[in-house]
Design an enzyme around this catalytic site. Structure first.
Site, PDB file in Angstrom:
ATOM      1  N   ARG A 191      -7.231  46.965   2.880  1.00 25.20           N
ATOM      2  CA  ARG A 191      -7.776  46.013   3.845  1.00 25.20           C
ATOM      3  C   ARG A 191      -6.943  46.065   5.130  1.00 25.20           C
ATOM      4  NH1 ARG A 191     -12.313  43.042   5.054  1.00 25.20           N
ATOM      5  NH2 ARG A 191     -11.932  40.822   5.305  1.00 25.20           N
ATOM      6  N   THR A 208     -21.274  47.006   5.916  1.00 26.30           N
ATOM      7  CA  THR A 208     -20.235  47.481   5.041  1.00 26.30           C
ATOM      8  C   THR A 208     -20.923  48.535   4.224  1.00 26.30           C
ATOM      9  OG1 THR A 208     -19.274  45.301   5.067  1.00 26.30           O
ATOM     10  CG2 THR A 208     -18.774  46.644   3.125  1.00 26.30           C
ATOM     11  N   THR A 223     -15.392  48.865   5.097  1.00 30.70           N
ATOM     12  CA  THR A 223     -16.143  48.200   6.167  1.00 30.70           C
ATOM     13  C   THR A 223     -15.400  48.211   7.494  1.00 30.70           C
ATOM     14  OG1 THR A 223     -17.240  46.099   6.717  1.00 30.70           O
ATOM     15  CG2 THR A 223     -15.113  45.904   5.661  1.00 30.70           C
ATOM     16  N   ASN A 252     -16.570  45.547   9.258  1.00 30.78           N
ATOM     17  CA  ASN A 252     -17.175  44.217   9.371  1.00 30.78           C
ATOM     18  C   ASN A 252     -18.603  44.310   9.878  1.00 30.78           C
ATOM     19  OD1 ASN A 252     -17.317  41.522   8.893  1.00 30.78           O
ATOM     20  ND2 ASN A 252     -16.341  40.895  10.783  1.00 30.78           N
ATOM     21  N   ASP A 308     -12.914  37.675  10.122  1.00 30.32           N
ATOM     22  CA  ASP A 308     -12.923  37.187   8.736  1.00 30.32           C
ATOM     23  C   ASP A 308     -11.810  36.172   8.473  1.00 30.32           C
ATOM     24  OD1 ASP A 308     -15.178  38.376   7.824  1.00 30.32           O
ATOM     25  OD2 ASP A 308     -14.207  40.015   6.753  1.00 30.32           O
ATOM     26  N   SER A 356     -11.605  38.568   2.306  1.00 33.07           N
ATOM     27  CA  SER A 356     -12.826  39.374   2.209  1.00 33.07           C
ATOM     28  C   SER A 356     -13.712  38.859   1.084  1.00 33.07           C
ATOM     29  CB  SER A 356     -12.420  40.818   1.929  1.00 33.07           C
ATOM     30  OG  SER A 356     -13.548  41.602   1.647  1.00 33.07           O
ATOM     31  N   SER A 357     -14.962  39.287   1.088  1.00 27.54           N
ATOM     32  CA  SER A 357     -15.852  39.004  -0.042  1.00 27.54           C
ATOM     33  C   SER A 357     -16.184  40.286  -0.802  1.00 27.54           C
ATOM     34  CB  SER A 357     -17.162  38.385   0.453  1.00 27.54           C
ATOM     35  OG  SER A 357     -16.906  37.196   1.138  1.00 27.54           O
ATOM     36  N   GLY A 376     -22.843  43.162   2.576  1.00 25.24           N
ATOM     37  CA  GLY A 376     -23.649  41.944   2.727  1.00 25.24           C
ATOM     38  C   GLY A 376     -22.864  40.697   3.071  1.00 25.24           C
ATOM     39  N   GLY A 377     -21.635  40.848   3.569  1.00 25.91           N
ATOM     40  CA  GLY A 377     -20.859  39.664   3.969  1.00 25.91           C
ATOM     41  C   GLY A 377     -20.711  38.686   2.817  1.00 25.91           C
TER      42      GLY A 377
HETATM   43  O1  DON Z   1     -14.791  41.770   4.072  1.00 25.28           O
HETATM   44  C1  DON Z   1     -15.802  41.105   4.169  1.00 25.28           C
HETATM   45  O2  DON Z   1     -16.134  40.278   3.334  1.00 25.28           O
HETATM   46  C2  DON Z   1     -16.749  41.350   5.352  1.00 25.28           C
HETATM   47  N1  DON Z   1     -16.000  41.850   6.467  1.00 25.28           N
HETATM   48  C3  DON Z   1     -17.833  42.279   4.927  1.00 25.28           C
HETATM   49  C4  DON Z   1     -18.853  42.523   5.992  1.00 25.28           C
HETATM   50  C5  DON Z   1     -20.136  42.999   5.489  1.00 25.28           C
HETATM   51  O3  DON Z   1     -20.356  43.178   4.332  1.00 25.28           O
HETATM   52  C6  DON Z   1     -21.204  43.192   6.491  1.00 25.28           C
HETATM   53  N2  DON Z   1     -22.307  43.872   5.889  1.00 25.28           N
HETATM   54  N3  DON Z   1     -23.405  43.664   5.736  1.00 25.28           N
END
Ligand code: DON
Length: 578
Positions: A113, A390, A408, A410, A432, A461-462, A482-483
């Site tokens: 990360r 991502t 990712t 982001n 984030d 992060s997720s 997918g955030g």
């Molecule tokens: O680390 C994370 O949780 C976010 N930066 C991920 C971003 C993400 O999945 C965007 N995609 N659709």
């Protein structure tokens, strides 16, 4: 399934248009074939690669064919995605890789990360009135964390791989240098983000033609600067990125535009080997990403809550099942907002959050027939502390290794800023962090003290790369972009397989739902029956149908056969077996 047909026909058209001969090896089966009512996964006996871009899948597949292991193939896939899918594939971002070795009976996690620069401050994203400034945290040079991808991939290859960095990077260098045929998705992505990318001369030069016009499907897309950067890394090693010319270019970019990353930050970056979060769900061992991701913790926590219900009896995507999932999700996301952050900086009650006892106490508060308003739910009290892109890919080999990798920058195209002369995009991962307690990030996620900005800290992060084992054997390899939806997307594929007995392609394709506590909204994809939605509304849920969530590239292994399921939500995805 339209997406799969589309991808294959596009591939053919592009192959003709761009004069690119795309030879799908005989062992690549189309996941589009439907048999009876079930979607058919791709099959393999000696290896399986599932990524969101067919060229990355093919590069990695060739590594396996030549006798490389899953980790070698993963490094090749990651560098290839950095070339073919710049919206999320990257060398300017970071991520997490889970590696499972059946022989050693171990699952390890590489945390690569991004980190906050040494000069980061807690209020760096607040304007003069003390309000969080989204433009600064998302679309400026201050949005970038110190990238971890190159170091993470280097660590994976050095400790668990069998081929050289040069071999692993060769396919990516070729794709950057010689170019590849643009897909409709690639072309559309750049059209959609034109404003963000054209703001910076360095990005405009890379992503648009000299006269400013678009790359259209079938056009050849060559990236000379990126090819040169990749070549330097391949020849000089990982250090090149952190101490060599590449680092200098990145730091010069920062200095020119008010960014914070210094040569010292670059030199000091190191990936960490972490112990994955471990849980057990109905007899299956779940391994997923530990902090600084919240993913694994909450996947395990939600599964623990749901284990107390006869989910398979309630049925797949029935109102009863969805109601209970949403209620469990709310409680987990409430805990996330308070407890989760970078464990190197804050204490996280990880054991408590993932314990069956705590899950049982949360389950007790769930009304089986009625939604609990999120406003009345606050983070729980687990046992005390113990000392918009991502991309995910899943790979297994014939040696009993499995790799689950999510990385990712982001957002789609990160901050939109290409490092001048180096040809890669900067992440906007600093968003984030929690810019200010109570102010949600781009995914509507709340955070506080535990996830405040601090120098050299990793932002929460997720991302949830996950490996499920059964009786010591790798069983399911999965994960998604997918955030905030990553956690729930991953959860549903696990449940679709374990509770509902779906094959991997059906499990990946099935309509998904999501609840993240705040906002108090049950988000669903198209495809749920109207009477299911009605029942959920009667139970008190505010149901919102929105765009598709996630792109979960997954593998299931049963009786020695590897089944791959590429997510039809990405038109370029491809599962390929050996
Ligand atoms: O680390 C994370 O949780 C976010 N930066 C991920 C971003 C993400 O999945 C965007 N995609 N659709």
């Amino acid at each position: 399934m339209d997406g799969r047909f589309f991808q294959l026909s596009c591939t053919k058209i592009m192959a003709m248009a761009g004069g690119v001969l795309l030879l799908l090896s005989q062992t690549v089966y189309s996941a589009a074939i439907l048999e009876g009512q079930r979607m058919h996964p791709v099959e393999g006996k000696n290896g399986m690669v599932v990524t969101s871009h067919f060229l990355a899948t093919q590069s990695a597949q060739e590594v396996l064919e030549k006798g490389g292991n899953a980790i070698d193939a993963a490094v090749t896939a990651a560098f290839s995605l950095a070339v073919t899918q710049p919206r999320s594939g990257n060398i300017g971002g970071g991520g997490f890789m889970l590696i499972s070795s059946e022989k050693k009976n171990e699952v390890v996690a590489i945390d690569y990360r991004e980190k906050a620069p040494g000069k980061a401050t807690v209020d760096m994203f607040l304007d003069k009135d003390g309000n969080a400034d989204k433009i600064v945290s998302r679309f400026s040079h201050l949005a970038a964390g110190v990238p971890g991808t190159v170091a993470g991939l280097g660590m994976a290859l050095e400790q668990y791989g069998t081929i050289s960095l040069e071999e692993a990077m060769a396919p990516a260098i070729k794709l950057a240098e010689e170019g590849f045929a643009v897909t409709p998705r690639f072309s559309n992505g750049l059209k959609k983000r034109e404003k963000r990318l054209k703001k910076w001369d360095s990005s405009k030069r890379i992503f648009y033609k000299p006269d400013g016009s678009y790359y259209e499907p079938g056009d050849l897309f060559v990236q000379k600067d990126l090819a040169a950067t990749l070549k330097r890394i391949s020849q000089n090693g990982i250090k090149e990125f952190y101490e060599g010319k590449t680092a200098e270019l990145l730091v010069a970019e920062m200095a020119k535009h008010g960014g914070l990353i210094t040569m010292e930050d670059m030199k000091n970056y190191s990936p960490e080997l972490r112990t994955p979060v471990h849980g057990n769900y109905r007899g299956y061992d779940i391994y997923s990403m530990s902090p600084p991701s919240s993913g694994g913790t909450h996947v395990v926590q939600i599964l623990n809550i749901l284990e107390g219900y006869p989910i398979s009896e309630y049925g797949h995507n029935s109102a009863q099942t969805i109601h209970l999932m949403a209620e469990a999700m709310k409680r987990a996301y409430a805990d996330r907002s308070l407890y989760l952050g970078d464990e190197d900086f804050v204490k996280i009650p990880l054991k408590g959050l993932t314990s069956k006892t705590y899950a049982a106490s949360l389950r007790e508060k769930i009304d089986i027939n009625k939604a609990t308003p999120s406003s009345t739910i606050s983070p729980g009290k687990p046992l005390p502390y113990e000392s918009n892109e991502t991309t995910h890919f899943s790979i297994v080999d014939k040696f009993g290794n499995a790799v689950s990798n999510t990385y990712t920058i982001n957002f789609s195209y990160g901050s939109g800023i290409i490092v001048e002369g180096a040809g890669f995009l900067l992440n906007n991962e600093m968003d984030d962090f929690s810019a200010k307690p109570g102010v949600p990030n781009a995914y509507g996620l709340l955070g506080g003290e535990a996830n405040k900005v601090e120098p050299n800290k990793r932002m929460l992060s997720s991302m949830s790369p996950t490996i499920v084992k059964k009786g010591g054997k790798n069983f399911l390899v999965t994960g998604s972009p997918g955030g905030s939806r990553i956690i729930t997307t991953t959860l549903q594929v696990i449940m679709n397989v374990i509770d509902h007995g779906l094959n991997i392609q059906s499990a990946v394709a099935a309509s998904r739902i999501h609840h993240q506590w705040m906002p108090d909204q049950l988000r669903v994809e198209e495809g749920l029956s109207p009477d299911t939605v009605k029942k959920l509304q009667e139970m008190g849920h505010e149901v919102k149908t929105k765009s598709a969530m996630g792109a979960i590239q997954s593998i299931m292994i049963r009786d020695g056969v590897m089944y791959g399921g590429a997510d039809p939500r990405r038109s370029t995805g491809l599962a390929a077996g050996l």
